[in-house]
Design an enzyme around this catalytic site. Structure first.
Site, PDB file in Angstrom:
ATOM      1  N   LYS A   1       2.529  47.369  50.380  1.00 33.00           N
ATOM      2  CA  LYS A   1       2.246  46.997  51.772  1.00 33.00           C
ATOM      3  C   LYS A   1       1.985  45.496  51.905  1.00 33.00           C
ATOM      4  O   LYS A   1       2.487  44.832  52.819  1.00 33.00           O
ATOM      5  CB  LYS A   1       1.030  47.786  52.273  1.00 33.00           C
ATOM      6  CG  LYS A   1       1.283  49.278  52.415  1.00 33.00           C
ATOM      7  CD  LYS A   1       0.013  50.009  52.817  1.00 33.00           C
ATOM      8  CE  LYS A   1       0.246  51.506  52.970  1.00 33.00           C
ATOM      9  NZ  LYS A   1      -0.996  52.234  53.316  1.00 33.00           N
TER      10      LYS A   1
ATOM     11  N   SER B   1      -2.718  56.149  57.075  1.00 36.30           N
ATOM     12  CA  SER B   1      -3.038  54.737  56.868  1.00 36.30           C
ATOM     13  C   SER B   1      -2.842  53.878  58.117  1.00 36.30           C
ATOM     14  O   SER B   1      -3.254  52.719  58.141  1.00 36.30           O
ATOM     15  CB  SER B   1      -2.220  54.170  55.705  1.00 36.30           C
ATOM     16  OG  SER B   1      -0.842  54.234  55.992  1.00 36.30           O
TER      17      SER B   1
END
Length: 777
Positions: free
Chosen positions: A724, A681
């Site tokens: 996140k 990611s």
């Protein structure tokens, strides 16, 4: 053909109770009613002839004309005998049939005008009367042989009569049938019809006698079997006494069998268990095998066969209980309320298999207890962490000394019902070794189509688990075998946001810890700012376990102050918090003051929530080396290499020297180097950092990004978006770049956080660089 000639006679009448008199039959009966005795006395004075009819209901003591039949028998009185208690015993002989035409008087005795009825044989009936007579005799012979109470001489008496009409009368008078059936025969003046009716009655009685004989044989056989068993058991008891074994096995086995019968099990299951229990007769009471059988029997009678708790149908109450116990967790609550609604409408539904997946400390285990309370069900729990033996699930076979059922049946027994809420905790921690694979054993348990006949190795009889509501918990689905995962309905439980933690602390944790530490709300209070500081500076977790510990830590220190009389009331706030918990343990990243070249902010997911990731890149003259530091995993290193390949292919467009990979060394570093980092990611973040370093264009300091990169610059979706984004919001980020395919995950982000952030969806690196790099003014 014979005719009646219309002979009328006036005679005293006696209604008989439960007795029918036929012509040519001799019978005695007792007379006790006053009217009947006076009718007898009148008959004796006159012709010694009386008319006898049968009452329709033998219970009527003072019959009216409607209470007795119209057709009866004229009889001669042969003998009268007075008995004690004003009762007269009478012997009569039937003469002929007659019918009441007129009632002359009812008092002091009943007297009627009756018409004699002669037998009638039609011309058509004369040809078949011989065959009917033979059939009648044969049927009566068979009846006598089966009935057993009527002497066999009755057949010879009937046979000598010769007249089929008289034979039929004699046979029906011998038979033990209801008076209404006998009355039907008495009212038949047509001889053929009378004989046919008697033959039919005989055949019906023969069939009934056959059935009775079959039943009697079975009963006698069972009695003989029981007598034999009793005799053998008595012998066995005598032998055991001689051997010094005085244990009363009979009473023990009878006790087990009595309890077994009360369980109302299916026939096949009952017979198997009964056979096992009766083996106690054949083994030494003190032997190891006897102990195994007793353990088996104790387990069987202790299990809650066919015992179910009634589910609560009050959805509002269930919803209130779930909300009282847990803040948030909307998906779990919604699914449980849906289950209760469908069950209430359908009447019967197999228990679903729910798998709650989420990080530690978010309340997965405790929500299962709340579900049981909301549904009004018992609660059973089994921890699967570290379980490596299949026998833990299915039990041990009885061939082993000390064998026991598995922990599933143990939990069901302890719960006391066949439909509890059953929690399999930490299902992702199940392991396999040489003792078998517990996960494979769980396949049957967690399949609604199979678990209705779950068979434990120790019990060896099926037990219905289909009504059980199974709930499993896991931190991740990666280690759960695919076939097992396929049987479960996955419900993701994400990390708590700061706002959710604050609410949980105020509603549940602070009151709980006040009570645990003997404090009242008047003695200690927590300000919201103090709770937020504990969350941000003293804990770093996705759940609230450490938050609960820190609140308890403050309460303990406050309790000491109160006991030592240093203070009566303590108010904990952000200013005095360090006095209780010490200096701050964690400092969350915050955004830089100005944009910097080669410095990009990425987003990472960890088991304790999301984090921001500062990625630094330096470019130096060299020989084309790529250096990666910060304890990066293989996948993360490959993402960095993929980003470099993309930059090389697009160098002309990006305004970068095409030979940079030959004469420049690139060093990518991610701080907190002691912590392992991996995953794809950070691909677009590392690529952006390198482009910034090579071009000298700074990266916006109020922007963060996440996404996987391909060699052609495509941006692919990643996971953990909610965690996140929350980390980015906490760090002061105002704009977040997300892969286009992660658009669906934005809805999971709390609305209060969503409103403060700007989300930009990316499909390729061109768009990422357009948004991330500071444009020239």
């Amino acid at each position: 053909m014979t005719d009646s000639n219309n002979i009328f006679r006036e005679l005293p009448v006696i209604p008989l109770r439960g007795v029918s008199v036929f012509p040519n039959s001799v019978i005695h009966f007792d007379v006790g009613r006053e009217k009947s005795i006076k009718a007898l006395e009148e008959a004796m004075i006159t012709e010694q002839t009386i008319f006898l009819v049968t009452q329709k209901d033998a219970e009527v003591d003072l019959p009216t004309p409607d209470d007795y039949y119209r057709i009866g028998t004229i009889a001669e009185i042969k003998q009268m005998l007075k008995m004690p208690g004003e009762i007269v015993r009478v012997l009569v002989e039937g003469v002929c049939r007659a019918e009441i035409r007129e009632i002359i008087q009812e008092s002091p005795y009943l007297k009627c005008s009756v018409e004699e009825l002669a037998d009638v044989i039609s011309e058509d009936g004369e040809t078949e009367i011989e065959a009917l007579t033979r059939t009648l005799i044969d049927a009566f012979d068979e009846y006598l042989s089966m009935e057993g109470k009527i002497p066999q001489e009755a057949l010879a008496t009937v046979d000598t009569l010769g007249n089929p009409a008289d034979m039929a009368d004699a046979i029906i008078s011998h038979m033990n049938v209801r008076t209404d059936i006998k009355q039907e025969v008495l009212e038949c003046v047509d001889v053929v019809e009378r004989v046919e009716k008697v033959i039919k009655i005989l055949n019906d009685e023969i069939e009934i006698l056959k059935i009775e004989n079959d039943i009697n044989k079975k009963v006698r056989g069972q009695i003989n079997k029981n007598q034999k068993e009793y005799y053998l058991r008595e012998q066995l008891r005598a032998i055991q006494e001689e051997l010094g074994q005085d244990e009363n096995v009979d009473e023990e086995v009878d006790g087990y069998l009595k309890k077994l019968k009360a369980l109302k099990l299916p026939k096949k299951t009952y017979e198997k268990i009964e056979t096992e229990i009766k083996r106690l007769y054949k083994v030494q009471p003190s032997s190891a095998e006897g102990g195994v059988i007793r353990t088996y029997a104790d387990w069987i009678v202790a299990l809650p066969w066919n015992k179910y708790t009634k589910d609560s149908n009050d959805l509002d109450k269930a919803e209130k209980i779930l909300d009282e116990d847990h803040y948030g967790m909307e998906k779990v609550k919604e699914r449980i309320l849906e289950y209760l609604s469908v069950k209430q409408l359908s009447g019967g539904i197999k228990g679903p298999i729910l798998c709650l997946v989420g990080p530690p400390g978010v309340g997965k285990t405790s929500i299962a207890k709340s579900v049981a309370r909301a549904m009004n069900r018992k609660f059973a729990r089994m921890s699967l962490g570290g379980v490596r033996d299949e026998a833990e699930i299915r039990g041990h076979r009885r061939t082993y000394i000390g064998s026991m059922p598995g922990r599933i049946m143990s939990a069901i027994r302890d719960a006391g019902s066949s439909n509890p809420v059953f929690l399999f905790d930490e299902i992702d921690k199940v392991g396999a070794d040489y003792k078998g694979d517990p996960a494979a054993a769980l396949l049957e348990v967690l399949d609604p189509e199979q678990n209705k006949e779950f068979t434990d190795h120790f019990l060896e009889v099926p037990f219905d688990l289909s009504k059980v509501l199974f709930i499993t918990t896991a931190n991740t689905t990666d280690t759960i075998p695919r076939p097992l995962l396929d049987r479960m309905e996955i419900i993701e439980i994400s990390s708590y946001t700061e706002e959710e933690k604050v609410e949980i602390a105020k509603r549940y944790l602070v009151p709980k810890k006040q009570k645990d530490n003997g404090l009242s709300s008047e003695q200690i209070s927590f300000s919201e700012s103090a709770i937020r500081d504990i969350i941000n500076y003293y804990t770093r977790e996705s759940g609230v376990r450490n938050l609960e510990r820190e609140i308890s830590n403050v309460c303990r220190k406050a309790a000491r102050k109160i006991v030592q009389k240093k203070s009566d009331k303590i108010a904990v706030n952000s200013r005095n918090l360090t006095g209780y918990l010490g200096r701050h343990r964690f400092l969350y990243d915050t955004i830089g003051e100005v944009p910097e070249v080669g410095m990009a902010t990425g987003l990472a997911w960890t088991r304790v929530g999301g984090e921001t990731l500062s990625i630094e890149t330096s470019v130096m003259d060299g020989t084309g080396k790529l250096v990666l530091t910060g304890k990066l995993g293989d996948v993360m290193q490959e993402s960095a290499k993929a980003g470099i390949t993309y930059i090389r292919s697009m160098s002309a467009v990006l305004g970068i020297e095409t030979a940079f990979y030959k004469d420049k060394d690139i060093h990518i570093h991610i701080p907190e180097g002691a912590i392992p980092k991996d995953g794809p990611s950070a691909g677009i973040t590392m690529c952006t950092s390198v482009v910034s370093a090579l071009t000298g264009v700074p990266v916006r300091n109020d922007l963060a990004m996440t996404g996987e990169i391909t060699l052609r610059g495509k941006v692919l979706p990643v996971g953990g978006i909610k965690e996140k984004v929350l980390a980015a919001h906490r760090a002061g980020i105002r704009k977040i770049l997300l892969p286009k395919e992660n658009e669906r995950d934005i809805d999971d982000i709390p609305e209060n956080v969503r409103k403060k952030l700007e989300f930009v969806l990316m499909e390729n690196m061109d768009q990422v660089l357009e948004e991330a790099l500071v444009k020239e003014q």
